[in-house]
Motif scaffolding. Structure first.
Motif, PDB file in Angstrom:
ATOM      1  N   THR A 163       0.898  -1.267   0.034  1.00 18.46           N
ATOM      2  CA  THR A 163       0.208   0.042   0.094  1.00 18.46           C
ATOM      3  C   THR A 163       0.863   1.329   0.152  1.00 18.46           C
ATOM      4  N   TYR A 164       2.125   1.370   0.850  1.00 18.17           N
ATOM      5  CA  TYR A 164       2.777   2.326   0.905  1.00 18.17           C
ATOM      6  C   TYR A 164       3.542   2.650  -0.496  1.00 18.17           C
ATOM      7  N   MET A 165       4.154   1.526  -0.942  1.00 19.27           N
ATOM      8  CA  MET A 165       4.592   1.844  -2.416  1.00 19.27           C
ATOM      9  C   MET A 165       3.934   2.339  -3.416  1.00 19.27           C
ATOM     10  N   SER A 166       2.575   1.793  -3.376  1.00 14.72           N
ATOM     11  CA  SER A 166       1.479   2.367  -4.378  1.00 14.72           C
ATOM     12  C   SER A 166       1.329   3.975  -4.121  1.00 14.72           C
ATOM     13  N   ALA A 167       1.268   4.376  -2.845  1.00 20.40           N
ATOM     14  CA  ALA A 167       1.084   5.791  -2.633  1.00 20.40           C
ATOM     15  C   ALA A 167       2.389   6.460  -3.301  1.00 20.40           C
ATOM     16  N   LEU A 168       3.494   5.763  -3.354  1.00 18.53           N
ATOM     17  CA  LEU A 168       4.628   6.591  -4.000  1.00 18.53           C
ATOM     18  C   LEU A 168       4.558   6.428  -5.348  1.00 18.53           C
ATOM     19  N   GLY A 169       3.625   5.930  -6.048  1.00 21.84           N
ATOM     20  CA  GLY A 169       3.700   5.765  -7.538  1.00 21.84           C
ATOM     21  C   GLY A 169       4.314   4.575  -8.206  1.00 21.84           C
TER      22      GLY A 169
END
Length: 212
Positions: A163-169
């Motif tokens: 989820t965190y990496m997705s938020a970073l694009g």
């Protein structure tokens, strides 16, 4: 590292962050300059060596001249010995973790410094500083990196990491802990390398990174 990558590192961040990234880039540039100088002298009939050996001697020369040489016998002054892995021996102080990198996975000092700059670009809340170099005179020279110690945190779950990496694009790739975007591939982003604190803030303390 190409200058365009370094310029990207320094955008939209604070002055101290920019200054340290610029310093790391300058160290890498100087080591590469010293290596080229040695190779030119070798071409003129002086003693030669592998690129790794040349870089080692250049790093030792630079560290001693710049006042950032740490004799191996003094390394325990950094802090208490912490967990060690395949790549780093760690030393822990009250608010800092020092990592002595053995270069087994990096392919050399300049390549490691390039990776550190990429880490600082993508994960600025766990940015590295170059503390100095250590080793024994005339033998293997190892960079000493420092990172802010993340207290009262625990390993994140892989779902939290995704989820965190997705938020970073970043988008997930085939294997667990591997992500990419239009510019970079990041892997080994797994629970042993990612912390989460009581507020839910995420900290990627280590990862493998390459520019596409």
């Amino acid at each position: 590292m190409n200058d365009d990558i370094f310029e990207s590192v320094s955008q939209g961040s604070n002055g101290a962050y920019d200054e340290e990234n610029r310093r790391i880039q300058e160290v890498s540039n100087e080591l590469q300059r010293l290596c080229r100088l040695h190779e030119k002298e070798s071409g003129d009939g002086k003693a030669n060596g592998t690129r790794f050996e040349i870089e080692q001697r250049a790093a030792e020369q630079f560290a001693k001249s710049a006042g950032i040489w740490i004799p191996m016998d003094d390394i325990f002054d950094l802090g208490s010995p912490g967990p060690s892995g395949n790549e780093n021996d760690t030393y822990v102080s009250e608010d800092t973790i020092y990592k002595v990198n053995n270069l087994l996975n990096s392919g050399g000092i300049c390549k490691l410094l390039d990776k550190i700059l990429l880490h600082n670009l993508i994960f600025p809340n766990t940015a590295y500083r170059l503390h100095g170099f250590t080793g024994y005179d005339g033998r293997t020279i190892m960079p000493v990196l420092e990172q802010e110690r993340i207290c009262e945190a625990q390993p994140a779950t892989q779902i939290m990491i995704d989820t965190y990496m997705s938020a970073l694009g970043f988008e997930k790739e085939g294997e667990s802990g591997r992500f990419s975007n239009g510019d970079f591939v990041v892997w080994d982003v797994v629970p042993r390398n990612v912390l989460v604190d009581k507020d839910g803030d995420m900290y990627v303390v280590d990862a493998e990174i390459a520019k596409k």
